[in-house]
Scaffold this motif. Structure first.
Motif, PDB file in Angstrom:
ATOM      1  N   ILE A  75      39.511  10.333-104.761  1.00  0.00           N
ATOM      2  CA  ILE A  75      38.607  10.721-103.679  1.00  0.00           C
ATOM      3  C   ILE A  75      39.430  11.211-102.488  1.00  0.00           C
ATOM      4  N   ASN A  76      38.762  11.800-101.519  1.00  0.00           N
ATOM      5  CA  ASN A  76      39.407  12.339-100.314  1.00  0.00           C
ATOM      6  C   ASN A  76      38.906  11.620 -99.072  1.00  0.00           C
ATOM      7  N   ILE A  77      39.799  11.440 -98.118  1.00  0.00           N
ATOM      8  CA  ILE A  77      39.423  11.017 -96.764  1.00  0.00           C
ATOM      9  C   ILE A  77      40.077  12.008 -95.808  1.00  0.00           C
ATOM     10  N   ASN A  78      39.264  12.823 -95.152  1.00  0.00           N
ATOM     11  CA  ASN A  78      39.790  13.841 -94.241  1.00  0.00           C
ATOM     12  C   ASN A  78      39.456  13.504 -92.789  1.00  0.00           C
ATOM     13  N   TRP A  79      40.481  13.571 -91.943  1.00  0.00           N
ATOM     14  CA  TRP A  79      40.270  13.439 -90.501  1.00  0.00           C
ATOM     15  C   TRP A  79      39.911  14.802 -89.905  1.00  0.00           C
ATOM     16  N   SER A  80      40.402  15.862 -90.489  1.00  0.00           N
ATOM     17  CA  SER A  80      40.057  17.245 -90.108  1.00  0.00           C
ATOM     18  C   SER A  80      40.253  17.510 -88.619  1.00  0.00           C
ATOM     19  N   GLY A  81      41.343  16.973 -88.076  1.00  0.00           N
ATOM     20  CA  GLY A  81      41.670  17.236 -86.671  1.00  0.00           C
ATOM     21  C   GLY A  81      41.004  16.305 -85.684  1.00  0.00           C
ATOM     22  N   ALA A  82      40.174  15.382 -86.171  1.00  0.00           N
ATOM     23  CA  ALA A  82      39.504  14.431 -85.271  1.00  0.00           C
ATOM     24  C   ALA A  82      40.306  13.135 -85.205  1.00  0.00           C
ATOM     25  N   THR A  83      39.833  12.207 -84.394  1.00  0.00           N
ATOM     26  CA  THR A  83      40.516  10.918 -84.275  1.00  0.00           C
ATOM     27  C   THR A  83      39.905   9.869 -85.193  1.00  0.00           C
ATOM     28  N   GLY A 100      34.278  -2.871-106.593  1.00  0.00           N
ATOM     29  CA  GLY A 100      35.311  -3.530-107.380  1.00  0.00           C
ATOM     30  C   GLY A 100      35.507  -2.922-108.755  1.00  0.00           C
ATOM     31  N   PHE A 101      35.402  -1.633-108.849  1.00  0.00           N
ATOM     32  CA  PHE A 101      35.490  -0.964-110.153  1.00  0.00           C
ATOM     33  C   PHE A 101      36.918  -1.015-110.684  1.00  0.00           C
ATOM     34  N   PRO A 102      37.067  -1.108-112.004  1.00  0.00           N
ATOM     35  CA  PRO A 102      38.406  -1.340-112.568  1.00  0.00           C
ATOM     36  C   PRO A 102      39.311  -0.116-112.640  1.00  0.00           C
ATOM     37  N   PHE A 103      38.817   1.076-112.309  1.00  0.00           N
ATOM     38  CA  PHE A 103      39.707   2.228-112.383  1.00  0.00           C
ATOM     39  C   PHE A 103      40.686   2.229-111.203  1.00  0.00           C
ATOM     40  N   ARG A 104      41.807   2.931-111.369  1.00  0.00           N
ATOM     41  CA  ARG A 104      42.776   3.144-110.296  1.00  0.00           C
ATOM     42  C   ARG A 104      42.190   4.182-109.351  1.00  0.00           C
ATOM     43  N   LEU A 105      42.107   3.859-108.067  1.00  0.00           N
ATOM     44  CA  LEU A 105      41.501   4.755-107.088  1.00  0.00           C
ATOM     45  C   LEU A 105      42.593   5.412-106.254  1.00  0.00           C
ATOM     46  N   ASN A 106      42.694   6.724-106.405  1.00  0.00           N
ATOM     47  CA  ASN A 106      43.686   7.523-105.709  1.00  0.00           C
ATOM     48  C   ASN A 106      43.005   8.177-104.503  1.00  0.00           C
ATOM     49  N   VAL A 107      43.552   7.995-103.288  1.00  0.00           N
ATOM     50  CA  VAL A 107      42.897   8.493-102.078  1.00  0.00           C
ATOM     51  C   VAL A 107      43.796   9.511-101.375  1.00  0.00           C
ATOM     52  N   TYR A 108      43.366  10.771-101.414  1.00  0.00           N
ATOM     53  CA  TYR A 108      44.057  11.812-100.656  1.00  0.00           C
ATOM     54  C   TYR A 108      43.615  11.734 -99.194  1.00  0.00           C
ATOM     55  N   THR A 109      44.587  11.865 -98.284  1.00  0.00           N
ATOM     56  CA  THR A 109      44.282  11.808 -96.859  1.00  0.00           C
ATOM     57  C   THR A 109      45.095  12.872 -96.130  1.00  0.00           C
ATOM     58  N   ASP A 110      44.442  13.625 -95.242  1.00  0.00           N
ATOM     59  CA  ASP A 110      45.101  14.772 -94.614  1.00  0.00           C
ATOM     60  C   ASP A 110      45.969  14.418 -93.402  1.00  0.00           C
ATOM     61  N   ILE A 138      46.354   3.112-103.616  1.00  0.00           N
ATOM     62  CA  ILE A 138      47.115   4.320-103.977  1.00  0.00           C
ATOM     63  C   ILE A 138      46.764   5.413-102.977  1.00  0.00           C
ATOM     64  N   ALA A 139      47.742   5.863-102.208  1.00  0.00           N
ATOM     65  CA  ALA A 139      47.515   6.916-101.219  1.00  0.00           C
ATOM     66  C   ALA A 139      48.183   8.203-101.686  1.00  0.00           C
ATOM     67  N   ALA A 140      47.604   9.328-101.251  1.00  0.00           N
ATOM     68  CA  ALA A 140      48.092  10.627-101.719  1.00  0.00           C
ATOM     69  C   ALA A 140      48.309  11.583-100.556  1.00  0.00           C
ATOM     70  N   PRO A 141      49.525  11.639-100.010  1.00  0.00           N
ATOM     71  CA  PRO A 141      49.807  12.664 -99.007  1.00  0.00           C
ATOM     72  C   PRO A 141      49.763  14.046 -99.656  1.00  0.00           C
ATOM     73  N   GLY A 142      49.305  15.022 -98.906  1.00  0.00           N
ATOM     74  CA  GLY A 142      49.320  16.393 -99.391  1.00  0.00           C
ATOM     75  C   GLY A 142      50.497  17.132 -98.802  1.00  0.00           C
ATOM     76  N   ILE A 143      51.340  17.664 -99.665  1.00  0.00           N
ATOM     77  CA  ILE A 143      52.480  18.440 -99.169  1.00  0.00           C
ATOM     78  C   ILE A 143      52.016  19.876 -98.978  1.00  0.00           C
ATOM     79  N   LEU A 144      51.896  20.268 -97.720  1.00  0.00           N
ATOM     80  CA  LEU A 144      51.515  21.635 -97.382  1.00  0.00           C
ATOM     81  C   LEU A 144      52.750  22.534 -97.371  1.00  0.00           C
ATOM     82  N   GLU A 145      52.541  23.822 -97.461  1.00  0.00           N
ATOM     83  CA  GLU A 145      53.672  24.741 -97.407  1.00  0.00           C
ATOM     84  C   GLU A 145      54.139  24.869 -95.964  1.00  0.00           C
TER      85      GLU A 145
END
Length: 574
Positions: A75-83, A100-110, A138-145
């Motif tokens: 899933i994604n959590i975006n701040w999108s320039g806000a606080t 409490g679901f048993p899957f591994r939850l990967n969270v992308y955050t901007d 599990i957190a997922a930083p996005g590597i931008l160009e």
């Protein structure tokens, strides 16, 4: 697993081409071991415009995904320039953690990593703290160009700082890379190698705007894997701008990247690689074990449809209602005769039960006498040749009278109509009753005498059909038809039938005018079987026929008259 031996034909399961498994095709495959999809159904449902999914609805979808065998969710959590993070995205995170679901939850955050130049108002340290407090593991930083070398150097420093924060909070880290097909390859590899050295456990590649063809996808994934300093699990995320999301996701899998998918192709824009298509193709056509409970696919597709409010397209491969719906004459006859367990699968490579689907059939605008015979045999009824011919036309007329989509009879409706018609055809009638029915259809006496036979009703209707073809003075017979578009002054059954046949035409002075012009030009009345037609259809036919020749028009009129008479006799005698 559906096809562990990688066979093209497995009785009761599937039948595909043997070429799929020839070495010339398979030698270059390098699937991940084991291959497990990463699922994005939850976030992609949230991102689908206009969805109506509630908090409980997302939890019900998550439950269905667990039942399906999903082990990794993203899933994604975006701040999108806000606080503060987007409230709907944060609410989804809370709902999933709460469940409490048993899957591994990967969270992308901007807010975990910038491009080295432009920064968000929320720091990586603060974001890591909020994620950890919310129950993220599990957190997922996005590597931008990065825009230049200096920015990339700062970006590397930020990445190192992030990993320190993540380690302190006990977070595992995956890396997200957007627009991989369009960015500078060397810079991208430099950054991911650094992330892997720092501890990244997976790289999630995203062809965000479908820039790679399936052929290019294979080359890209192989090239990317070869360039890495150390092998690390990869996934590939593909949208469907060109209708190639499934093909792209599978191409990536053959080269070593696990597919990122969403049930029903849920997502913004043109949708996403559909879980059901990718998984069933991999299992059936490639012989790959995806770990998915295939028999629950149809169920989960309906859960997502119900909870999101986004309808599953009728023509959706595998899970759409047309996927195993048979309407072509040969397919319908086979479906009636062979039922749910038909093998080879009827007009398909995979039996419907493999994914929780059911075989269905409808009686639509296409039909055959074979369909009538198959239905009669299924119902344990013997039918005569005349009955078969009349029943087919009567069923077709019933469909033609359906005013709008879907213009068909379901299996239950068709079966009920079949019995209703057959009972009418087999009801004993006197010669006087049969003559009255013929006169109701058309009052041309020579035709009535030719059609009237001392036989059963089906034979009479068939004889009447044939007799229209034998009439030499057809214009005289046509004269007994009411002028199209003109009201019949009396209140007879014939006038009511005419009005019912023209119900879709309504009052159209242009039609009346052209029909009169037709009669003046050719010397005989314009007739058209109008059941199910609207005024635009009738006008188009009038214009076309006015441009024809008299001899050809007479034969066209004969065909139309035969249909009108047939419909009236069937309505009167069944």
């Amino acid at each position: 697993m559906l096809n562990p031996q990688r066979q093209h034909l497995v009785e009761g399961s599937h039948w595909v081409s043997p070429v799929d498994f020839e070495p010339e095709v398979t030698d270059g495959f390098d699937f991940p071991e084991p291959l497990r999809v990463i699922d994005s159904t939850l976030r992609k449902t949230l991102f689908t415009a206009g969805h109506a999914t509630s908090r409980l609805g997302f939890q019900r979808i998550a439950e269905a995904l667990v039942d399906l065998g999903i082990e990794d969710e993203s899933i994604n959590i975006n701040w999108s320039g806000a606080t503060h993070p987007g409230p709907q995205e944060w609410a989804l995170l809370e709902a999933i953690v709460e469940g409490g679901f048993p899957f591994r939850l990967n969270v992308y955050t901007d807010t975990l990593l910038s491009n080295g130049r432009d920064h968000q108002p929320v720091s990586a340290r603060q974001t890591v703290g909020e994620l950890a407090a919310a129950g993220v593991r599990i957190a997922a930083p996005g590597i931008l160009e990065a825009p230049d070398d200096a920015a990339q150097a700062r970006q590397i420093e930020e990445l190192e700082e992030y990993f320190e924060y993540a380690a302190q909070a006990g977070l595992e880290t995956t890396i997200t890379l957007a627009q991989v097909g369009r960015r500078d390859f060397g810079r991208m590899v430099t950054m991911v190698d650094h992330a892997v050295r720092l501890g990244a456990t997976r790289l999630d590649l995203m062809d965000s705007t479908s820039s790679l063809t399936p052929e290019a996808m294979k080359v890209f994934v192989r090239r990317f894997r070869a360039a890495l300093a150390r092998e690390v699990p990869l996934t590939m995320h593909v949208h469907d701008e060109f209708g190639l999301a499934t093909a792209g996701a599978i191409a990536a899998a053959t080269a070593g990247a696990a597919p990122d998918v969403a049930m029903n192709g849920m997502s913004y824009r043109c949708g996403f690689a559909p879980l059901e298509e990718v998984v069933l193709a991999l299992e059936t056509l490639y012989g790959v074990d995806t770990g998915i409970n295939l028999g629950r696919i149809q169920h989960v597709a309906r859960v997502v449809e119900r909870e999101s409010g986004v309808e599953l397209p009728a023509l959706k491969p595998l899970t759409g209602r047309y996927a195993y719906l048979k309407n072509m004459p040969g397919d319908v006859a086979a479906a009636i005769s062979q039922g749910q367990h038909a093998f080879p699968p009827i007009s398909h490579g995979l039996v419907p039960s493999a994914l929780g689907q059911e075989l269905t059939w409808v009686w639509s605008g296409l039909s055959s006498e074979g369909m009538v015979r198959a239905l009669a045999a299924h119902e344990g009824v013997d039918v005569t040749t005349d009955e078969v011919l009349v029943l087919r036309r009567a069923m077709d007329a019933t469909v033609a009278a359906v005013p709008r989509y879907p213009r068909w009879l379901t299996a239950a409706q068709a079966t009920a109509r079949f019995h209703e018609l057959l009972a009418g055809l087999r009801t004993p009638r006197t010669r006087e009753e049969l003559r009255a029915a013929l006169a109701f259809a058309n009052q041309h006496e020579p035709w009535i005498e030719a059609a009237l036979v001392d036989a059963d009703t089906a034979a009479l209707i068939q004889n009447a059909w044939n007799a229209v073809s034998m009439i030499e003075d057809l214009p005289s017979m046509l004269a007994h038809c009411n002028p199209l578009g003109e009201a019949v002054p009396d209140d007879s059954a014939r006038s009511k039938a005419s009005a019912a046949e023209e119900a879709g035409v309504g009052e159209a002075p242009e039609i009346t005018k052209l029909a009169a012009e037709y009669e003046r030009r050719f010397g005989f009345r314009f007739v058209l079987a109008t059941t199910g037609l609207g005024p635009d259809d009738v006008l188009a036919r009038l214009h076309t026929r006015l441009a024809g020749g008299a001899e050809a028009e007479l034969e066209t009129a004969r065909r139309e008259l035969r249909t009108i008479i047939d419909n009236r006799l069937i309505a009167r005698l069944t």
